[in-house]
Design a protein around this motif. Structure first.
Motif, PDB file in Angstrom:
ATOM      1  N   ILE A 217       0.839  -1.215   0.000  1.00 46.87           N
ATOM      2  CA  ILE A 217       0.000   0.000   0.000  1.00 46.87           C
ATOM      3  C   ILE A 217       0.866   1.254   0.000  1.00 46.87           C
ATOM      4  N   ASN A 218       1.914   1.265   0.837  1.00 46.45           N
ATOM      5  CA  ASN A 218       2.793   2.436   0.899  1.00 46.45           C
ATOM      6  C   ASN A 218       3.540   2.673  -0.402  1.00 46.45           C
ATOM      7  N   ASP A 219       3.972   1.574  -1.038  1.00 47.82           N
ATOM      8  CA  ASP A 219       4.667   1.700  -2.323  1.00 47.82           C
ATOM      9  C   ASP A 219       3.758   2.259  -3.406  1.00 47.82           C
ATOM     10  N   ALA A 220       2.459   1.936  -3.313  1.00 44.68           N
ATOM     11  CA  ALA A 220       1.504   2.412  -4.317  1.00 44.68           C
ATOM     12  C   ALA A 220       1.014   3.824  -4.012  1.00 44.68           C
ATOM     13  N   ASP A 221       1.302   4.330  -2.822  1.00 43.58           N
ATOM     14  CA  ASP A 221       0.818   5.654  -2.415  1.00 43.58           C
ATOM     15  C   ASP A 221       1.982   6.478  -1.872  1.00 43.58           C
ATOM     16  N   ILE A 222       2.951   6.739  -2.738  1.00 44.32           N
ATOM     17  CA  ILE A 222       4.160   7.455  -2.326  1.00 44.32           C
ATOM     18  C   ILE A 222       3.831   8.862  -1.826  1.00 44.32           C
ATOM     19  N   ASN A 223       2.838   9.501  -2.436  1.00 46.03           N
ATOM     20  CA  ASN A 223       2.484  10.876  -2.083  1.00 46.03           C
ATOM     21  C   ASN A 223       1.491  10.973  -0.922  1.00 46.03           C
ATOM     22  N   VAL A 229      -2.872   4.150   6.661  1.00 43.56           N
ATOM     23  CA  VAL A 229      -1.831   4.432   7.643  1.00 43.56           C
ATOM     24  C   VAL A 229      -0.461   4.114   7.068  1.00 43.56           C
ATOM     25  N   LYS A 230       0.526   4.941   7.397  1.00 42.56           N
ATOM     26  CA  LYS A 230       1.873   4.793   6.855  1.00 42.56           C
ATOM     27  C   LYS A 230       2.667   3.763   7.652  1.00 42.56           C
ATOM     28  N   PHE A 231       3.292   2.843   6.929  1.00 45.37           N
ATOM     29  CA  PHE A 231       4.133   1.814   7.534  1.00 45.37           C
ATOM     30  C   PHE A 231       5.585   2.281   7.490  1.00 45.37           C
ATOM     31  N   ILE A 232       6.306   2.167   8.634  1.00 40.34           N
ATOM     32  CA  ILE A 232       7.676   2.665   8.726  1.00 40.34           C
ATOM     33  C   ILE A 232       8.703   1.533   8.653  1.00 40.34           C
ATOM     34  N   ARG A 233       8.600   0.549   9.545  1.00 36.05           N
ATOM     35  CA  ARG A 233       9.540  -0.573   9.547  1.00 36.05           C
ATOM     36  C   ARG A 233       9.002  -1.673  10.458  1.00 36.05           C
ATOM     37  N   GLN A 234       9.732  -2.787  10.482  1.00 33.32           N
ATOM     38  CA  GLN A 234       9.385  -3.876  11.392  1.00 33.32           C
ATOM     39  C   GLN A 234      10.650  -4.426  12.019  1.00 33.32           C
ATOM     40  N   PHE A 235      10.508  -5.069  13.196  1.00 38.81           N
ATOM     41  CA  PHE A 235      11.649  -5.680  13.867  1.00 38.81           C
ATOM     42  C   PHE A 235      11.118  -6.747  14.825  1.00 38.81           C
ATOM     43  N   MET A 236      12.029  -7.585  15.326  1.00 43.65           N
ATOM     44  CA  MET A 236      11.686  -8.616  16.305  1.00 43.65           C
ATOM     45  C   MET A 236      12.170  -8.176  17.680  1.00 43.65           C
ATOM     46  N   HIS A 237      11.351  -8.408  18.698  1.00 45.50           N
ATOM     47  CA  HIS A 237      11.728  -8.065  20.067  1.00 45.50           C
ATOM     48  C   HIS A 237      11.180  -9.124  21.011  1.00 45.50           C
ATOM     49  N   LYS A 238      12.072  -9.850  21.663  1.00 42.24           N
ATOM     50  CA  LYS A 238      11.691 -10.881  22.639  1.00 42.24           C
ATOM     51  C   LYS A 238      10.719 -11.894  22.047  1.00 42.24           C
ATOM     52  N   GLY A 239      10.930 -12.261  20.784  1.00 40.78           N
ATOM     53  CA  GLY A 239      10.065 -13.241  20.139  1.00 40.78           C
ATOM     54  C   GLY A 239       8.790 -12.667  19.556  1.00 40.78           C
ATOM     55  N   HIS A 240       8.605 -11.346  19.631  1.00 46.19           N
ATOM     56  CA  HIS A 240       7.401 -10.692  19.109  1.00 46.19           C
ATOM     57  C   HIS A 240       7.741  -9.903  17.844  1.00 46.19           C
ATOM     58  N   LEU A 241       6.938 -10.078  16.818  1.00 42.90           N
ATOM     59  CA  LEU A 241       7.044  -9.247  15.631  1.00 42.90           C
ATOM     60  C   LEU A 241       6.440  -7.879  15.945  1.00 42.90           C
ATOM     61  N   CYS A 242       7.166  -6.821  15.654  1.00 41.90           N
ATOM     62  CA  CYS A 242       6.707  -5.458  15.946  1.00 41.90           C
ATOM     63  C   CYS A 242       6.633  -4.653  14.657  1.00 41.90           C
ATOM     64  N   LEU A 243       5.487  -4.026  14.417  1.00 41.98           N
ATOM     65  CA  LEU A 243       5.281  -3.196  13.242  1.00 41.98           C
ATOM     66  C   LEU A 243       5.244  -1.735  13.686  1.00 41.98           C
ATOM     67  N   ARG A 281     -10.691   2.889  -2.489  1.00 40.17           N
ATOM     68  CA  ARG A 281     -10.344   2.933  -3.913  1.00 40.17           C
ATOM     69  C   ARG A 281      -8.936   2.388  -4.147  1.00 40.17           C
ATOM     70  N   LEU A 282      -7.985   2.755  -3.293  1.00 34.67           N
ATOM     71  CA  LEU A 282      -6.620   2.246  -3.422  1.00 34.67           C
ATOM     72  C   LEU A 282      -6.577   0.738  -3.197  1.00 34.67           C
ATOM     73  N   LEU A 283      -7.293   0.251  -2.180  1.00 31.39           N
ATOM     74  CA  LEU A 283      -7.318  -1.191  -1.910  1.00 31.39           C
ATOM     75  C   LEU A 283      -7.919  -1.952  -3.084  1.00 31.39           C
ATOM     76  N   GLU A 284      -8.953  -1.385  -3.692  1.00 30.90           N
ATOM     77  CA  GLU A 284      -9.577  -2.031  -4.850  1.00 30.90           C
ATOM     78  C   GLU A 284      -8.579  -2.147  -6.004  1.00 30.90           C
ATOM     79  N   LYS A 285      -7.785  -1.102  -6.236  1.00 31.60           N
ATOM     80  CA  LYS A 285      -6.780  -1.137  -7.300  1.00 31.60           C
ATOM     81  C   LYS A 285      -5.741  -2.221  -7.050  1.00 31.60           C
ATOM     82  N   LEU A 286      -5.404  -2.422  -5.785  1.00 28.71           N
ATOM     83  CA  LEU A 286      -4.376  -3.403  -5.424  1.00 28.71           C
ATOM     84  C   LEU A 286      -4.939  -4.805  -5.228  1.00 28.71           C
ATOM     85  N   GLY A 287      -6.264  -4.947  -5.325  1.00 27.29           N
ATOM     86  CA  GLY A 287      -6.876  -6.262  -5.132  1.00 27.29           C
ATOM     87  C   GLY A 287      -6.857  -6.731  -3.697  1.00 27.29           C
ATOM     88  N   ILE A 288      -6.896  -5.792  -2.744  1.00 29.23           N
ATOM     89  CA  ILE A 288      -6.861  -6.119  -1.315  1.00 29.23           C
ATOM     90  C   ILE A 288      -8.230  -5.847  -0.692  1.00 29.23           C
TER      91      ILE A 288
END
Length: 483
Positions: A217-223, A229-243, A281-288
């Motif tokens: 979604i973020n790649d398709a909506d650069i502007n 919602v904007k996604f920044i990064r992800q990481f692992m912490h104590k066995g938990h995936l964190c977004l 509308r954006l989700l429909e374009k991406l098939g999500i």
């Protein structure tokens, strides 16, 4: 009198053993042990410690104590004492520091401190600090105890995770994850939202899937024009995936509760509806397919003028959807999901219409306590289902008989038992415009015109057959949204 060279240094040691537990250990007076041989004293102390250990050390430590007793070469130095103390301090049974119940057998308090006195160890070594830094991977106080009983991450305000984010506030907890607001210490103390996924295989896979959708979604909506919602990064912490996501001020349910108990202002409602449709509308374009649109998953900024669609934990690609009667939160669930009819983006449009009604009135549109009651709520506004549509449903037999008459499951008020009521003719008994106007305050002629446009907007979306439902593009062109 003997000379000083012939005087042997005599050591005295006092032992006092009280009655412990229910065993008949007689009270003894102070027994002075005098010996001219220091080795004899050490050997006596060793035997007494072994006897005490054999009597009072709990069953959870029996194996370790037994191995210590069999070792004939035990060193009586400080390191040897540490070994014995560790048998008491470090039981083999794994304990959860957050549980209310102890998993270990109690140790007699008198014996414990008496034992420490004989070992001549400082009590300060056994003090456990309440101040724990959760970012320390090797902290012995918290190893394997990061999660609660339901596999959510235990967190506290002020904790630092990933050596970067300081938790500022705990925002909430959902089925798949907990969400916190944090300072990004590497990016000018900027606020971010961190979604901490539960620590199990199912939620981990769901989290990875959500992050892949967010990246797409973020790649398709650069502007940043389509209000996701904007996604920044992800990481692992104590066995938990964190977004890590952009931080927004509050969710739409909070906005409705605070500012729209009788409905939001008409101009605000028009703006929010337009932004929500742009996200779809954006989700429909991406098939999500988002598959969980509701006020709780819609966020607004501090100025309340920008809306963002969030929480893609239930999202899927159009080609991957499966018939399940419990997809989407119940009050916002489209009829094709309940009946088991193949679905596409129409389920999101239906949920969006229910959300817009709630923003306009401050009330939930369909309030059934079950899927069966939800169908009855639909029919109160829209009338009966067509036989053609019913026949397409995989779960039709749960709600309709062979004559396509609706079977209402209702609890008897007297007996409390479930009973089935067959309803042959289901006609609409409620009017959408009346429901909208009832919640609105005094309306000017212009606002009344917009209210009628809103009624038409919702009615063209809330259609049983998803193929006849107004498309997202048509929604964006509708007079209600157009200024």
């Amino acid at each position: 009198m003997a000379t000083n060279e012939n005087i042997t240094v005599t050591k005295k040691k006092t032992t006092f053993i009280k009655k412990v537990d229910n065993e008949n250990i007689a009270n003894t007076s102070c027994d002075l042990i005098d010996s001219e041989n220091e080795d004899t004293i050490i050997e006596q102390n060793r035997k007494r410690r072994r006897e005490i250990l054999e009597k009072f050390v709990t069953s959870s430590h029996d194996d370790k104590c037994e191995s210590a007793k069999k070792d004939e070469n035990i060193d009586e130095s400080a390191s040897g004492n540490d070994k014995i103390v560790n048998q008491i301090r470090s039981p083999r049974i794994k304990r959860d520091m957050f549980s209310e119940d102890d998993d270990f057998a109690p140790i007699n308090v008198f014996f414990f401190f008496f034992f420490l006195y004989n070992l001549e160890l400082p009590l300060v070594n056994l003090y456990v600090s309440e101040h724990v830094t959760q970012d320390n991977e090797y902290n012995p106080q918290l190893i394997d105890n990061w999660d609660d009983s339901e596999e959510y991450y235990n967190m506290r305000v002020g904790d630092i995770i990933d050596s970067r984010y300081t938790i500022k506030r705990i925002l909430g907890q959902g089925v798949f994850a907990s969400v916190v607001r944090a300072h990004d210490n590497k990016n000018g103390k900027e606020d971010v939202a961190i979604k901490i996924i539960r620590n199990n295989d199912l939620t981990y896979k769901s989290g990875l899937k959500e992050s892949s959708f967010l990246k797409e979604i973020n790649d398709a909506d650069i502007n940043n024009r389509y209000h996701c919602v904007k996604f920044i990064r992800q990481f692992m912490h104590k066995g938990h995936l964190c977004l890590v996501l952009e931080s927004l001020h509050m969710d739409m349910r909070g906005v409705i509760k605070k500012y729209g108990k009788h409905g939001l202002d008409m101009k605000v409602l028009m703006s929010y509806s337009s932004q929500l449709m742009l996200a779809l509308r954006l989700l429909e374009k991406l098939g999500i397919i988002h598959a969980d649109i509701k006020p709780d998953n819609i966020l607004v900024n501090e100025k309340k003028n920008t809306l963002k669609l969030s929480d893609f934990g239930s999202a899927s690609k159009v080609e991957d959807n499966d018939a399940t009667p419990y997809l989407v939160s119940r009050f916002y669930r489209a009829p094709e999901i309940i009946l088991g009819i193949p679905y596409k983006h129409g389920v999101d449009i239906w949920s969006a219409a229910c959300t817009v009604f709630e923003m306009a009135t401050g009330k939930i549109l369909f309030t059934g306590s079950s899927n069966n009651e939800m169908l009855k709520c639909f029919m109160d506004y829209k009338g009966e289902f067509s036989a053609k549509l019913i026949r397409k449903g995989k779960f039709k037999n749960q709600h309709f008989n062979y004559n396509n008459n609706f079977l209402l499951n209702k609890k008897d008020e007297l007996t409390g038992r479930e009973r089935v009521i067959e309803i042959c003719n289901t006609h609409a008994t409620k009017n959408l415009y009346s429901a909208l106007k009832k919640s609105a305050n005094y309306l000017s002629s212009q606002d009344d015109r917009k209210l009628r446009q809103l009624k038409d907007f919702l009615e063209r979306i809330l259609v049983y057959d998803a193929h006849q439902r107004m498309s997202i593009l048509d929604c964006l062109k509708h007079p209600f949204i157009q200024k």
